[in-house]
Design a protein around this motif. Structure first.
Motif, short mmCIF file in Angstrom:
data_model
loop_
_atom_site.label_atom_id
_atom_site.label_comp_id
_atom_site.label_asym_id
_atom_site.label_seq_id
_atom_site.Cartn_x
_atom_site.Cartn_y
_atom_site.Cartn_z
N ALA A 85 0.83 -1.21 0.00
CA ALA A 85 0.00 0.00 0.00
C ALA A 85 0.86 1.25 0.00
N PHE A 86 1.93 1.26 0.80
CA PHE A 86 2.83 2.42 0.83
C PHE A 86 3.63 2.52 -0.46
N PHE A 87 3.96 1.39 -1.07
CA PHE A 87 4.59 1.42 -2.40
C PHE A 87 3.66 2.13 -3.40
N THR A 88 2.39 1.81 -3.32
CA THR A 88 1.43 2.44 -4.22
C THR A 88 1.34 3.93 -3.96
N CYS A 89 1.37 4.33 -2.69
CA CYS A 89 1.34 5.76 -2.36
C CYS A 89 2.56 6.48 -2.92
N LEU A 90 3.73 5.85 -2.80
CA LEU A 90 4.94 6.44 -3.39
C LEU A 90 4.82 6.54 -4.91
N CYS A 91 4.21 5.53 -5.51
CA CYS A 91 4.03 5.53 -6.96
C CYS A 91 3.13 6.68 -7.40
N VAL A 92 1.99 6.82 -6.72
CA VAL A 92 1.06 7.90 -7.07
C VAL A 92 1.71 9.26 -6.81
N ASP A 93 2.46 9.37 -5.73
CA ASP A 93 3.14 10.63 -5.42
C ASP A 93 4.12 11.02 -6.52
N ARG A 94 4.91 10.07 -6.99
CA ARG A 94 5.87 10.36 -8.06
C ARG A 94 5.15 10.65 -9.38
N ILE A 117 -1.82 -0.41 -10.32
CA ILE A 117 -1.48 1.02 -10.33
C ILE A 117 0.02 1.21 -10.51
N ILE A 118 0.81 0.38 -9.83
CA ILE A 118 2.26 0.48 -9.94
C ILE A 118 2.72 0.15 -11.36
N LEU A 119 2.17 -0.90 -11.94
CA LEU A 119 2.58 -1.30 -13.29
C LEU A 119 2.20 -0.28 -14.35
N VAL A 120 1.11 0.45 -14.13
CA VAL A 120 0.68 1.45 -15.11
C VAL A 120 1.41 2.77 -14.91
N SER A 121 1.54 3.20 -13.65
CA SER A 121 2.06 4.54 -13.38
C SER A 121 3.56 4.65 -13.56
N ILE A 140 11.55 -0.45 -6.90
CA ILE A 140 10.20 -0.75 -6.42
C ILE A 140 9.56 -1.84 -7.27
N LEU A 141 9.72 -1.77 -8.58
CA LEU A 141 9.19 -2.83 -9.45
C LEU A 141 9.83 -4.17 -9.14
N ALA A 142 11.13 -4.17 -8.85
CA ALA A 142 11.83 -5.42 -8.54
C ALA A 142 11.34 -6.02 -7.23
N ILE A 143 11.16 -5.18 -6.20
CA ILE A 143 10.68 -5.69 -4.90
C ILE A 143 9.28 -6.28 -5.04
N CYS A 144 8.41 -5.59 -5.74
CA CYS A 144 7.05 -6.09 -5.93
C CYS A 144 7.03 -7.39 -6.72
N THR A 145 7.89 -7.48 -7.74
CA THR A 145 7.91 -8.66 -8.59
C THR A 145 8.55 -9.85 -7.89
N LEU A 146 9.61 -9.63 -7.15
CA LEU A 146 10.34 -10.73 -6.53
C LEU A 146 9.70 -11.21 -5.23
N CYS A 147 9.14 -10.29 -4.45
CA CYS A 147 8.64 -10.64 -3.12
C CYS A 147 7.13 -10.84 -3.08
N PHE A 148 6.37 -9.90 -3.63
CA PHE A 148 4.92 -9.92 -3.45
C PHE A 148 4.18 -10.69 -4.53
N LEU A 149 4.63 -10.62 -5.77
CA LEU A 149 3.92 -11.30 -6.85
C LEU A 149 3.91 -12.82 -6.67
N PRO A 150 5.05 -13.49 -6.40
CA PRO A 150 4.99 -14.94 -6.21
C PRO A 150 4.12 -15.36 -5.04
N TYR A 151 4.15 -14.57 -3.96
CA TYR A 151 3.33 -14.91 -2.79
C TYR A 151 1.84 -14.90 -3.13
N HIS A 152 1.38 -13.87 -3.80
CA HIS A 152 -0.05 -13.77 -4.08
C HIS A 152 -0.51 -14.76 -5.15
N LEU A 153 0.34 -15.04 -6.10
CA LEU A 153 -0.04 -16.04 -7.11
C LEU A 153 -0.18 -17.43 -6.48
#
Length: 353
Positions: free
Chosen positions: A119-128, A212-216, A243-256
């Motif tokens: 969620a905070f990653f997304t906030c940083l993404c929207v902020d940038r 949101i992260i992948l689009v923004s 940020i893209l690397a952390i989301c892809t390596l840590c969070f994407l495999p877990y949720h899939l």
């Protein structure tokens, strides 16, 4: 966000396949969790405590992104503080001995970390995104807006985890004489009570933020890449890629893998070999997702590279070099005098007197 549905599978988990039952086992999980959590505890505690100190005490002229980064470091610190309990739990082959309250707190912080981090990653993404593509709108955003967003996220995370705390996470396993923490939920409970939590958590806890992260971020990266070369441009691109690397390596495999795990628990997937593979993959991704606590401090460094991140451990030596003001009339560059040369010239003058 985290909910009762996002519970870990047990070491000897039982799933239904028609009228028959089969056992899901993964003995490699005990050393895996112990080693990974030990590394994350040592590195994550040092890195995030240091990050909290630097972000809150040493950094000057805080921006909107610092509000999100401080909270990201805080949630990571809370997570690594409960890791010793989980290390002991997995070291003793998934046997919880610390009581019901500690189990509830540990499990709650574990899943709050997963979903508040993204969620905070997304906030940083929207902020940038707003800062780069809509700078005039960004000027109107104040720090109070960011604090309000952070408060709402914390309140939402804590409110959603109330069923997790009140749901009775401890389960005694009679055959192995052990006590499981947030494991071995009944199949009927998954179908009735946990299915809505799983769907909502997957949708609003990962799919929407990750989308949101992948689009923004590609839009921001393309805009930044058009700028002239410089340190600021390089640091900004590194931050985006990190940020893209952390989301892809840590969070994407877990949720899939958890999506597949959920389908297995509600008996959409019933084949025993496939279910066993899903269970083992889930154990690996549960350990892998915790590595984000060690990678997030890199984000703080690259995002705030222009700030004062270094300690002032400077010995009081005299400078070896003296710079003079440029003579603009003659168009000459600044002269550099070495002190030892000046001392030599002084000694020669003293000798002629």
């Amino acid at each position: 966000m985290a909910g009762v549905s996002w519970a870990e599978g047990a070491s000897n988990e039982t799933g239904a396949s028609g009228s028959s039952e089969f056992s899901l086992e993964a003995d490699f999980q005990y050393p895996l969790f112990t080693v990974i959590y030990s590394i994350v505890f040592v590195l994550g505690l040092v890195e995030n405590v240091l990050a909290l100190y630097l972000l809150s005490c040493r950094v000057q002229h805080t921006s909107h992104s610092y509000v999100y980064m401080i909270n990201l470091a805080l949630v990571d610190t809370l997570f690594v503080c409960v890791l010793p309990f989980k290390i002991h739990y997995h070291l003793n082959r998934n046997n919880w001995v610390f009581g019901d309250v500690a189990c509830r707190v540990t499990g709650t912080l574990y899943y709050i970390n997963i979903y508040l981090s993204i969620a905070f990653f997304t906030c940083l993404c929207v902020d940038r995104y707003i800062a780069v593509l809509h700078p005039f709108t960004y000027i109107q955003i104040t720090a109070l807006h960011c604090v309000t967003v952070v408060a709402l996220l914390w309140l939402l995370a804590l409110s959603i985890t109330v069923p997790l705390v009140l749901g009775g996470p401890l389960h005694n396993l009679g055959l192995s004489n052990t006590t499981a923490c947030f494991e071995n939920f009944a199949a009927g409970s998954w179908a009735r009570r946990m299915a809505p939590y799983n769907v909502l958590a997957l949708l609003f806890g990962f799919v929407v933020p990750f989308g949101i992260i992948l689009v923004s971020y590609p839009l921001v990266a393309r805009r930044i890449s058009r700028l002239k070369r410089g340190v600021a441009k390089r640091k900004a691109l590194v931050t985006i890629y990190l940020i893209l690397a952390i989301c892809t390596l840590c969070f994407l495999p877990y949720h899939l893998t958890h999506l597949l795990h959920f389908l297995m628990r509600v008996q959409v997937i019933q084949r025993k070999p496939f279910a066993s593979l899903i269970y083992k993959m889930r154990r690996v991704t549960l350990a892998l997702v915790s590595l984000n606590c060690c990678l997030n401090p890199l984000l703080y460094y690259f995002t705030s590279s222009s700030k004062r991140w270094h300690f002032n451990f400077k010995l009081r030596f005299r400078s070896k070099v003296v710079y003079t003001i440029c003579d603009q009339q003659l168009g000459e560059s600044s002269y550099v005098y070495k002190l030892h040369q000046r001392r030599g010239n002084t000694a020669q003058r003293d000798g002629t007197k």
